[in-house]
Design an enzyme around this catalytic site. Structure first.
Site, mmCIF file in Angstrom:
data_model
loop_
_atom_site.group_PDB
_atom_site.id
_atom_site.type_symbol
_atom_site.label_atom_id
_atom_site.label_comp_id
_atom_site.label_asym_id
_atom_site.label_seq_id
_atom_site.Cartn_x
_atom_site.Cartn_y
_atom_site.Cartn_z
ATOM 1 N N CYS A 17 -0.360 2.653 -0.448
ATOM 2 C CA CYS A 17 0.802 1.797 -0.696
ATOM 3 C C CYS A 17 0.852 1.339 -2.151
ATOM 4 C CB CYS A 17 0.769 0.584 0.230
ATOM 5 S SG CYS A 17 0.854 1.046 1.976
ATOM 6 N N ASP A 18 2.059 1.125 -2.637
ATOM 7 C CA ASP A 18 2.234 0.644 -4.001
ATOM 8 C C ASP A 18 2.311 -0.877 -4.023
ATOM 9 O OD1 ASP A 18 4.842 -0.017 -3.169
ATOM 10 O OD2 ASP A 18 5.725 1.761 -4.088
ATOM 11 N N ILE A 19 2.621 -1.436 -5.165
ATOM 12 C CA ILE A 19 2.638 -2.892 -5.318
ATOM 13 C C ILE A 19 3.701 -3.552 -4.443
ATOM 14 C CG2 ILE A 19 4.220 -3.007 -7.283
ATOM 15 C CD1 ILE A 19 2.133 -5.064 -8.474
#
Length: 130
Positions: A17-19
């Site tokens: 997952c990204d930010i």
């Protein structure tokens, strides 16, 4: 409803997952590739064996349409079907979030083959049973 040939269930890992807390778009390609490899293994086709025989099967084009995001901990299913078109083998792959079966991604992956360094006209896919 699609006539899928294969499906595999996977789970989103935190580091994918990204930010924003959603699966990074590049990770979806890994999900699609893993499903294709597992499909080939289910047909007793190994990339390692093909490569040892001088047969290179490789992606030439990918189209991905994102519909809904996956997030950490989501369970999802990658489903696929294939179609031969000239010298290409097309993989149509869809990703569904579980348990609600929400469509998250549609993809079309075009695959070509080289045999001993020469582009194959698609006969290898017949030989492999596609």
């Amino acid at each position: 409803m699609q006539d899928y040939l294969f499906e595999i269930q996977l789970k989103v890992r935190d580091y994918e997952c990204d930010i924003q807390g959603i699966v990074n778009n590049a990770v979806y390609q890994s999900y699609l590739e893993h499903a294709r490899h597992e499909y080939l293994l289910s047909k007793s086709i190994s990339f390692k064996t093909l490569t040892a025989q001088g047969i290179l099967v490789m992606v030439s084009r990918i189209e991905m349409d994102f519909k809904k995001s996956l997030t950490s901990g989501d369970t999802f299913t990658v489903k696929l079907r294939t179609e031969k078109k000239g010298l290409k083998l097309l993989f149509y792959q869809d990703i569904y979030r579980m348990p609600d079966h929400a469509l998250c991604l549609n993809a079309k992956v075009e695959v070509i083959a080289q045999i001993n360094g020469r582009l194959n006209r698609g006969e290898i896919f017949d030989t492999l049973g596609f």
